[in-house]
Write an enzyme that holds these catalytic residues in place. Structure first.
Site, PDB file in Angstrom:
ATOM      1  N   ASP A 213       0.776  -1.239  -0.027  1.00 18.98           N
ATOM      2  CA  ASP A 213       0.017  -0.037  -0.006  1.00 18.98           C
ATOM      3  C   ASP A 213       0.711   1.391   0.068  1.00 18.98           C
ATOM      4  O   ASP A 213       1.978   1.292   0.748  1.00 18.98           O
ATOM      5  CB  ASP A 213      -0.881  -0.103   1.244  1.00 18.98           C
ATOM      6  N   GLU A 286      14.418 -15.745   0.952  1.00 16.38           N
ATOM      7  CA  GLU A 286      14.487 -16.755   1.966  1.00 16.38           C
ATOM      8  C   GLU A 286      13.522 -17.866   1.974  1.00 16.38           C
ATOM      9  O   GLU A 286      13.688 -18.862   2.654  1.00 16.38           O
ATOM     10  CB  GLU A 286      14.428 -16.227   3.321  1.00 16.38           C
TER      11      GLU A 286
HETATM   12  C1  GLC Z   1      -3.969   3.156  -0.795  1.00 21.39           C
HETATM   13  C2  GLC Z   1      -5.335   2.121  -0.580  1.00 21.39           C
HETATM   14  C3  GLC Z   1      -6.448   3.077  -0.148  1.00 21.39           C
HETATM   15  C4  GLC Z   1      -6.014   3.799   1.243  1.00 21.39           C
HETATM   16  C5  GLC Z   1      -4.728   4.617   1.083  1.00 21.39           C
HETATM   17  C6  GLC Z   1      -4.384   4.941   2.465  1.00 21.39           C
HETATM   18  O1  GLC Z   1      -4.256   4.003  -1.724  1.00 21.39           O
HETATM   19  O2  GLC Z   1      -5.348   1.601  -1.731  1.00 21.39           O
HETATM   20  O3  GLC Z   1      -7.637   2.329   0.010  1.00 21.39           O
HETATM   21  O4  GLC Z   1      -7.137   4.709   1.592  1.00 21.39           O
HETATM   22  O5  GLC Z   1      -3.780   3.766   0.634  1.00 21.39           O
HETATM   23  O6  GLC Z   1      -3.961   3.536   3.251  1.00 21.39           O
END
Ligand code: GLC
Length: 579
Positions: A213, A286
């Site tokens: 993310d 790993e």
């Molecule tokens: C990314 C995720 C989104 C979230 C953001 C903050 O863009 O896909 O859904 O709100 O990160 O974590």
């Protein structure tokens, strides 16, 4: 006529992820197995046979970890615990076991840019006070102004409002997203150590990969310099509820093409972030079994993004240029060309993605009057997508997406041609974007509505009292309904995925067909195969287009019953042909 564009040989390497079709499950909206209104891991396990029959290779699950759910789980309070709303670690193990038994890989979400404010580290940081090692795990700073009453810099939260919140002792902490999502300090070795341990925790539990993310966000520029050019700003004040930035950039009609409008602020795409991927690449190595990382990095242009998938970094990066290209021949063509070129230079496969939980669903985007529309949510007062046109284009786009060399992502509901919920009542909206911009940005809830499984049963088979209401239009497009209809979008996806597998699409080379440079609006290319080349043609123009191979080739698949008339390809249609 010869094409001025480059052709590409079949990519090397045989790892499973190079040509995998990966299905995104958004757990809270997939299937509810315990009747609490929210989907869960039990629901995923129950529906794995459906995904197997659909023909995908892997499942990526958005976060199901312990979380107060201020950002639908992208605010993690404990990275090693399943939120009771979604089940337990045992439910995860059962799901993974069943997936592996069916031959499906499991990819879990990793949220390393920020934690939840409920994470024990953040609580400890607040309790320990300024100057403590606990505060060093986050981005705490003194304020500016005479008494520190002003934030350390002018950064805005991507969800609207400012990116800093002040705590009672006077310090400020950074949050690129909601104030409940404090950014971690990746200059601190303890943070590195902790995330290595989190990776190993899920690798030990059998995860085949991670979706990372905000993968371009962890390292911030030295000195946290001011930044005045944040993409997609709405003017606002400094209060928490002011109107400000959207979740993601809006490409609009930029004639220079997508990628130009990605947010290039000093908090994104800093060179130092690549050291993290080199580190994690070593951790993955790993483990046996070709584990992988796919990064969510809203970075452009393509060569810049390709740096994330160099040999010793991540395996894949989401191709958002393709997602934002819209239903626009030249943009799509140029994105395919630049993506294939940039990735072939680093030996990585491309990915192709049309929608996810952060974007308006493409079957609705494609139904708007602008071919490249990319709104942050659609409301009842906005232009309503033309359902027929949107779905027709979405079906054609699927045949493009699923034929291109590399890996393809299918967001849950794409296979049903599911539209955005464009009439959600404001009271139902949960996206922090909506609340932090006082409604100026509608946000992403419309793409997150629980799936319709069957015309009978509560919540259209999802479960009773779904956490977001389903629109009327879902009644006619449930899974059960579509399974019984050979012309349905679900049937089209199933045929396309079966053929993709049989023909080895995804792992072929790529050559442009000269039609892609003509002015009928046709996107056409050839996928060379020992056993007979496959040609793909899509008509993104305004009139039926002549495609000579429709007379000479064998029609393998068409996006609709009226896609082909003699040797013409209908508007908003696509075909796969064996030459
Ligand atoms: C990314 C995720 C989104 C979230 C953001 C903050 O863009 O896909 O859904 O709100 O990160 O974590």
């Amino acid at each position: 006529m010869t094409s001025s564009r480059t052709d590409f040989p079949a990519p090397s390497g045989s790892e499973w992820w190079r040509d995998a079709v990966i299905y995104q499950v958004y757990p809270r909206s997939f299937k509810d197995s315990n009747g609490d209104g929210m989907g869960d891991l039990g629901g995923v396990t129950e529906k794995l046979p459906y995904l197997k029959q659909l023909g995908v290779d892997a499942v990526w699950l958005s976060p199901f970890y312990l979380s107060p759910q201020h950002d639908a789980g992208y605010d993690v309070a404990d990275y090693r615990t399943v939120d009771p709303r979604f089940g337990s670690l045992e439910d995860f193990d059962r799901m993974r076991e069943e997936a592996h038994r069916l031959g499906l890989k499991i990819i879990v979400d990793l949220v390393p840019n920020h934690t939840s404010e409920d994470h024990e580290w953040f609580r400890a940081a607040l309790a320990a006070g300024p100057g403590s090692p606990e505060r060093e795990r986050y981005m705490f700073r003194e304020g500016t102004g005479e008494n520190g009453e002003l934030p350390p810099n002018n950064w805005k939260s991507l969800f609207g409002g400012r990116a800093w919140t002040r705590v009672p002792d006077g310090q400020w902490y950074l949050h690129l997203f909601d104030s409940t999502q404090p950014d971690l300090n990746w200059e601190n070795p303890e943070v590195w150590e902790e995330f290595r341990a989190i990776l190993r925790f899920w690798l030990d539990r059998g995860a085949d990969g991670f979706r990372v993310d905000v993968a371009h966000g962890m390292i911030k520029a030295d000195g946290l310099p001011d930044w005045d050019e944040q993409v997609h700003m709405v003017e606002g004040t400094d209060s928490a509820d002011d109107a400000a930035a959207a979740t993601h950039p809006t490409p609009g009609e930029d004639p220079e093409g997508p990628g130009k409008t990605m947010d290039t602020g000093p908090y994104f795409d800093q060179d130092g972030v690549h050291e993290i991927y080199r580190d994690w690449n070593r951790v993955l190595r790993e483990y046996p079994g070709e584990r992988m990382l796919v990064v969510e990095a809203w970075v452009g242009p393509a060569p810049r993004l390709a740096r994330y998938v160099r040999e010793d970094e991540a395996q894949q990066a989401f191709n958002f240029d393709f997602l934002v290209a819209g239903w626009h021949r030249d943009r799509m063509r140029d994105t395919i060309e630049t993506s294939l070129r940039a990735n072939s230079e680093v030996g990585a496969p491309c990915t192709w993605v049309l929608s996810n939980h952060d974007t308006v669903r493409h079957s609705s985007r494609y139904g708007l009057s602008s071919r490249t529309a990319y709104p942050n949510g659609i409301g009842a007062q906005d232009e309503q997508p033309h359902p027929g046109q949107g779905l027709r284009r979405a079906r054609a786009a699927a045949l493009v997406e699923l034929s291109l060399p590399g890996s393809a992502y299918v967001y849950q509901g794409d296979e049903l041609g599911l539209p955005e919920h464009t009439e959600l009542p404001d009271a139902a909206r949960q996206d922090p974007t909506f609340h932090r911009t006082a409604g100026a940005e509608l946000g992403r809830d419309g793409a997150r509505v629980p799936l319709p499984w069957s015309p009978v049963g509560e919540g259209l088979g999802f479960g009773p009292a779904p956490w977001l209401p389903q629109p009327e239009s879902f009644h006619e497009i449930t899974v059960d309904h579509q399974l019984g209809d050979p012309q349905s979008t679900l049937s089209l996806y199933r045929r396309a995925l079966r053929l993709r597998h049989e023909l080895g699409l995804g792992a072929t080379g790529f050559a442009w067909h000269p039609l892609s440079d003509e002015d009928q609006g046709v996107l056409a290319y050839v996928l060379p195969r020992e056993d007979g080349d496959v040609m793909v043609a899509a008509n993104l123009g305004d009139a039926p287009a002549t495609v000579a191979e429709l007379s000479t080739g064998e029609l393998l698949l068409a996006s609709g019953q009226d896609a082909v008339v003699g040797d013409t390809l209908s508007v908003d249609s696509a075909v796969w042909l064996k030459l």
